[in-house]
Design an enzyme around this catalytic site. Structure first.
Site, PDB file in Angstrom:
ATOM      1  N   GLY A   1      36.992  47.254  36.362  1.00  0.00           N
ATOM      2  CA  GLY A   1      36.686  46.021  35.625  1.00  0.00           C
ATOM      3  C   GLY A   1      37.381  44.830  36.285  1.00  0.00           C
ATOM      4  CG  HIS A   2      41.676  44.477  36.217  1.00  0.00           C
ATOM      5  ND1 HIS A   2      42.182  45.704  35.836  1.00  0.00           N
ATOM      6  CD2 HIS A   2      42.086  43.590  35.275  1.00  0.00           C
ATOM      7  CE1 HIS A   2      42.871  45.560  34.720  1.00  0.00           C
ATOM      8  NE2 HIS A   2      42.823  44.289  34.349  1.00  0.00           N
TER       9      HIS A   2
ATOM     10  CD  GLN B   1      48.709  38.549  27.130  1.00  0.00           C
ATOM     11  OE1 GLN B   1      48.829  37.692  27.985  1.00  0.00           O
ATOM     12  NE2 GLN B   1      47.619  39.298  27.043  1.00  0.00           N
TER      13      GLN B   1
ATOM     14  N   GLY C   1      37.127  38.835  32.165  1.00  0.00           N
ATOM     15  CA  GLY C   1      36.182  39.894  31.808  1.00  0.00           C
ATOM     16  C   GLY C   1      35.650  39.700  30.397  1.00  0.00           C
TER      17      GLY C   1
ATOM     18  CB  SER D   1      45.327  48.515  31.720  1.00  0.00           C
ATOM     19  OG  SER D   1      44.747  47.616  32.633  1.00  0.00           O
TER      20      SER D   1
HETATM   21  O1  PAF Z   1      43.172  39.729  29.956  1.00  0.00           O
HETATM   22  C1  PAF Z   1      44.345  39.911  30.345  1.00  0.00           C
HETATM   23  O2  PAF Z   1      44.654  40.835  31.083  1.00  0.00           O
HETATM   24  C2  PAF Z   1      45.421  38.937  29.910  1.00  0.00           C
HETATM   25  O3  PAF Z   1      45.237  38.526  28.588  1.00  0.00           O
HETATM   26  C3  PAF Z   1      45.563  37.708  30.843  1.00  0.00           C
HETATM   27  C4  PAF Z   1      44.300  36.853  30.836  1.00  0.00           C
HETATM   28  C5  PAF Z   1      45.850  38.182  32.256  1.00  0.00           C
HETATM   29  C6  PAF Z   1      46.724  36.834  30.382  1.00  0.00           C
HETATM   30  O4  PAF Z   1      47.933  37.530  30.417  1.00  0.00           O
END
Ligand code: PAF
Length: 285
Positions: free
Chosen positions: A44-45, A69, A155, A194
């Site tokens: 996905g990444h 977050q 994504g 992940s």
């Molecule tokens: O989607 C993510 O992996 C995270 O929320 C991001 C956008 C890298 C911010 O830490």
């Protein structure tokens, strides 16, 4: 500048050096794409990296497990960290630079400024994880200050996150184009994440129920059912062995709740499988 021991990719942990490298590339006439990640990269990444490589001269990937977050009791301490593996994958793909800062580089002692984007961040994911989007918006803004990319790639699995980021970019007049790529799924339909690494074999089967319930919603709609209450009930039955946190039906491109499907509608859900929290979404209508 550093080189990783396992690969030759350019690896930076300093915000100032990263900014200088990005600006030098841009002043030389090159466009820069940013793919923000928390590492533990999967296809996905890498699809976001590919999208950036296709459109931009240089692709930067940030790898930073952003503490702001995560809420209390969430998986910050156990979030997978596999930087050397990530660097190898990114080098193979053709990424130019990886920005992987320590937490202290991103949040200096006494850090006190946060980005609050308002109502789009308060429902659904925002209701379940009250400080999550504040942390996401803050770190993405900080990353865009350090890496003033021409385009930034996200994504679609994190549908509400993409709305939060678009709102921040619009409200703060950020000079970046936001690109959103489709969800990448495993062969059995499970959306790549992940966090899938946390799932045992049997939990993995339960994880597939999220996608199955979204496909059920699509089937019911294609057979003529437009009432959200009826579709939600059937989805909950399909998801009975998980702990559903929410099922949202919103007009595509918004978080505005709908009670009947009259146009493109995103169905987004979150459910716990054991200790793992999974999210997914699909557009119908
Ligand atoms: O989607 C993510 O992996 C995270 O929320 C991001 C956008 C890298 C911010 O830490």
């Amino acid at each position: 500048m550093a080189r990783s021991s396992a690969s030759n990719i350019r690896l930076e942990s300093s915000a100032a050096e990263t900014y200088a490298a990005v600006r030098a590339a841009q002043l030389a006439g090159e466009s820069v794409g940013l793919v923000p990640t928390m590492g533990a990269l999967h296809e996905g990444h890498l699809s976001l990296v590919d999208a950036s490589l296709a459109e931009c001269d240089r692709t930067v990937v940030s790898v930073f497990v952003n503490p702001t977050q995560f809420g209390p009791g969430e998986d910050l301490a156990s979030y997978p960290l596999v930087l050397e593996q990530d660097l190898r994958l990114l080098e193979e793909r053709g990424c130019w630079l990886v920005f992987a800062p320590q937490a202290g580089e991103m949040y200096k002692p006494g850090h006190g400024t946060y980005v609050d984007v308002g109502s789009v961040a308060t429902l659904y994911e925002g209701a379940c994880r009250p400080t999550h989007f504040r942390g996401v918006a803050t770190v993405v803004l900080k990353l865009l200050q350090i890496i003033p990319a021409d385009r930034a790639y996200f994504g679609r699995k994190d549908y509400q996150q993409t709305l939060v980021i678009r709102k921040m970019v619009s409200d703060l007049n950020l000079p970046v184009e936001v690109r959103v790529s489709p969800i990448v799924r495993e062969a059995d339909g499970l959306a790549m994440s992940s966090r899938n690494a946390y799932l045992s074999e049997s939990e993995r089967q339960q994880g597939c129920l999220l996608w199955q319930s979204l496909k059920l919603a699509e089937k019911m709609y294609s057979e003529g059912e437009t009432e959200v209450a009826a579709i939600t009930k059937a989805m909950k039955e399909r998801l009975a062995s998980t702990e559903v946190e929410y099922i949202a039906f919103a007009a595509e491109g918004t978080m505005d709740e709908v009670t009947s499907i009259e146009g493109p509608t995103v169905v987004a859900l979150a459910a716990r499988v054991g200790k793992t929290r999974l999210i997914d979404n699909h557009t119908i209508g």
